[in-house]
Structure formats: C-alpha cells, structure tokens
Design an enzyme around this catalytic site. Structure first.
Site, short mmCIF file in Angstrom:
data_model
loop_
_atom_site.label_atom_id
_atom_site.label_comp_id
_atom_site.label_asym_id
_atom_site.label_seq_id
_atom_site.Cartn_x
_atom_site.Cartn_y
_atom_site.Cartn_z
N ARG A 46 -3.55 -1.15 -48.29
CA ARG A 46 -4.64 -1.52 -48.76
C ARG A 46 -5.78 -0.55 -48.19
O ARG A 46 -5.41 0.30 -47.28
CB ARG A 46 -5.18 -2.94 -48.43
CG ARG A 46 -4.86 -3.44 -47.17
CD ARG A 46 -5.61 -4.19 -46.23
NE ARG A 46 -7.08 -3.63 -45.97
CZ ARG A 46 -7.43 -2.65 -45.26
NH1 ARG A 46 -6.35 -2.25 -44.39
NH2 ARG A 46 -8.44 -2.20 -45.02
N ARG A 89 -4.60 -2.82 -59.14
CA ARG A 89 -5.80 -3.18 -58.56
C ARG A 89 -7.02 -2.45 -59.31
O ARG A 89 -6.96 -1.14 -59.33
CB ARG A 89 -5.94 -2.97 -57.03
CG ARG A 89 -5.09 -4.04 -56.12
CD ARG A 89 -5.46 -4.02 -54.72
NE ARG A 89 -6.72 -4.86 -54.56
CZ ARG A 89 -7.13 -5.15 -53.41
NH1 ARG A 89 -6.76 -4.33 -52.30
NH2 ARG A 89 -8.14 -5.81 -53.16
N ASP A 236 -15.25 1.07 -52.02
CA ASP A 236 -13.94 1.27 -52.86
C ASP A 236 -14.42 2.13 -54.26
O ASP A 236 -13.23 2.63 -54.78
CB ASP A 236 -13.61 -0.20 -53.10
CG ASP A 236 -12.84 -0.53 -51.85
OD1 ASP A 236 -11.53 -0.57 -51.84
OD2 ASP A 236 -13.44 -1.25 -50.99
#
Length: 347
Positions: A46, A89, A236
């Site tokens: 992650r 994702r 992100d």
C-alpha cells in the site's frame, strides 16, 4: 528496507506483507500478475508510490507469463494485464501512471517478444530505483522545513513501507532526525486500518524517533494547545489546481492546522499530480468493504451492534487553500500551486 523486490532467479516479485505488521514481519512471493493486483487490492502492499512499483512489476510478470510468440500477441496480453492492474485500486494515480509508462514502452518497442520482456523488466526495476532516489531528494528539501525541537503531526503511513524505500512525508521526518534535529512525532492512528498506529509507529521505532500515538480526533486539541509546530502527510492523487486526495482524515487534519495557523505540507513525487483532473472533486474516491469498520473489536468483542452498517471511504480531498506547500523532488512548491508547479517543472 525495500517493500518490493524482483527475484531474478525465480522471475517472481516479493513484497512485505503489511497487513500483519507490527506483529510479524513476513514477505510474500508472487508469480502471477493477477495475484499482484489482488495484493494491491487487499493492501499487502500500500502507499501510492509502492503500488505504482508493484503495478510496474505486475506488467513485467505478465510479459513473462505470456506464451506469445509475436509482438502483437504479447501486446494484447499486456493490455489485458494493464486493465486488471488498473482496477485494483482507483484513487492513487501512481498505479495507472506506472502501468501506462510500461505499456507505452511496449508499444514503442521494435524487436522480438523476448527482447521486449527483458526491456519491460529493466524498466520496472528502473521505476523502483527512481522512487528511492526521488524520495531521498524530497526528504532533503522537506527536512529544511523542520526546525530543531519541532513537534509534528503525521497522518497514515508514508515511510519506507508506503514506497519502494525511504518514504515521502515520513521520509522527510526521518531525514530531519538523521540531521540531528530533535523532533517528536504525534502519530495519528488513522482508522479504520490503523496504518499510523501499526506501521508508522513501527517505522519510527526502527529509526529511534520519539513519538506518541494519538487518536485521529486528538489533532485539533493538540494544535489548539500550541503543542504542534508542523503537519506532514502524503498524497495519493493531486489535481491540477492543487487539491490533494489522501488517506481519509487528512481534510479534517488540514482544517484544524489552517484554523490554528500551523503549516501543513503534502509530500509526494510529481508523478502523483494528475493534470487531466482540473480539481479535487473529480478524483475517484475508493470506498472499501464495510467490514473493515464493523469488525473492529474492543477487549475481544465487536464494537458495533450486530446488524449495523457502515460507510468506509478510504480517502478524502483537501482543498488547495488549506495546504501550505507541496514537497516534491523539484523542491518545495508554494501557492498558487498550478502556476508555480508548471514554472518549477519547466525550469
């Protein structure tokens, strides 16, 4: 400490399983790009830069898995792999950036399938190595913002575990510590997966940096009491206007910092900037399984009533007006972000 490495002997990818830290340190081995996509989805790996590298290695794996004897067939297989990886994702732009970079290189290549396989593996390794070097450059720029004696709030995990190595926002803090600055970190738990309490605290232990874990809702109180001098978090995806999508809770943290006159910095490589999105409300926000919220326990018992439902947004968007500066590999960029980013990159 690299979160992800390629094993040349086995043509496999090895990743630290971040789901079980700090209880256990374990690496998992992947020989199939579909399994890499699942590792990204289930958060074995992650952090935006880390999953970008994982996606690049996933494409390299797909090239090795493919039995194609022609470039055309191999490109078809790679496109299919890219679709699977991109869907793992949706919020972090580094993932799609890495897949696109790999597929663009494949489409531009003239040669045999085996030569292309070698080229793609080399590029994936370069993407991973570049991440480490970029992080160190960001850390050097960001450490200049930290003064001796600073108390810093850090959200989520942005250290070596969130990247290939070193880290973004936590890398800045680590660099300041290694420069001899006396600092103290308030570590947001970062619910519901507790990346702060589990991963950031574990990394700070390795570096010998003093810290306290705090509940996410404590940040405003600490700032109000004058106990905090800086706020650092990662990103992100960043929209063209400077709005930042980051781990859920960042928006509330930045609001509290803004209200108390405390600078809040977002640390990320320029690959995280998505110039195709004009503003933050266009960034797709991942909503994860409600079980991550409902299965939290206290003293061994479920917290939520039986039959309860939950909403589990993984990210939020912080408006650019709340952010004091971006820390990138090009230096610290201040508002207005859109104008100053373009001029900095073009210099």
């Amino acid at each position: 400490m690299r979160t992800i490495v390629w094993n040349d002997d086995q043509n496999t990818v090895e990743m630290i399983d971040q789901r079980i830290l700090p209880r256990e340190f374990k690496t998992l081995v992947y020989a199939d790009y579909c399994d890499v996509a699942d590792a990204i989805r289930t958060m074995v790996i992650r952090g935006a830069p880390a999953i970008g590298a994982a996606a690049a290695f996933g494409v390299a794996l797909a090239a090795h898995q493919s039995s194609a004897k022609s470039i055309e067939r191999l490109l078809t297989d790679l496109d299919s792999a890219g679709e699977v990886l991109n869907q793992s994702r949706p919020t972090a732009v580094n993932l799609s950036w890495a897949v696109r970079r790999m597929l663009d290189a494949a489409r531009d290549f003239k040669g045999s399938p085996d030569e292309l396989r070698a080229i793609l593996l080399k590029l994936a390794k370069e993407i991973a190595d570049e991440d480490v070097e970029i992080n160190k450059r960001m850390a050097a720029y960001g450490a200049e913002l930290i003064e001796d004696g600073d108390h810093i709030i850090h959200h989520c995990n942005t250290g070596a575990l969130a990247t290939v190595d070193w880290g973004t926002a936590l890398g800045v803090i680590r660099m300041a510590h290694e420069q001899g600055k006396r600092i103290h970190v308030f570590v947001d738990e970062t619910r519901p997966r507790l990346q702060g309490a589990r991963l950031t605290a574990w990394e700070l232990e390795q570096y010998g940096i003093p810290y306290d874990i705090i509940t996410d809702s404590s940040s405003g109180y600490l700032m109000r009491r004058g106990l905090v001098q800086k706020v650092f978090f990662g990103a992100d995806r960043v929209a063209a206007n400077g709005d930042v999508a980051n781990k859920i809770g960042t928006y509330m943290l930045a609001l509290a910092a803004y209200d108390n006159g405390i600078p809040a910095y977002s640390v990320f490589p320029v690959s995280t900037v998505d110039l195709n999105l004009a503003r933050g409300d266009l960034i797709p926000i991942e909503e994860r399984d409600q079980a991550e919220v409902l299965e939290l326990t206290l003293m061994g018992e479920p917290v939520a009533p039986e039959g309860a439902t939950a909403r589990n947004f993984a990210f939020d968007v912080t408006p650019n007006r709340l952010i004091s500066g971006w820390v990138t590999e090009y230096g610290v960029i201040y508002p207005p972000f859109q104008t100053n980013f373009q001029s900095e990159i073009n210099e």
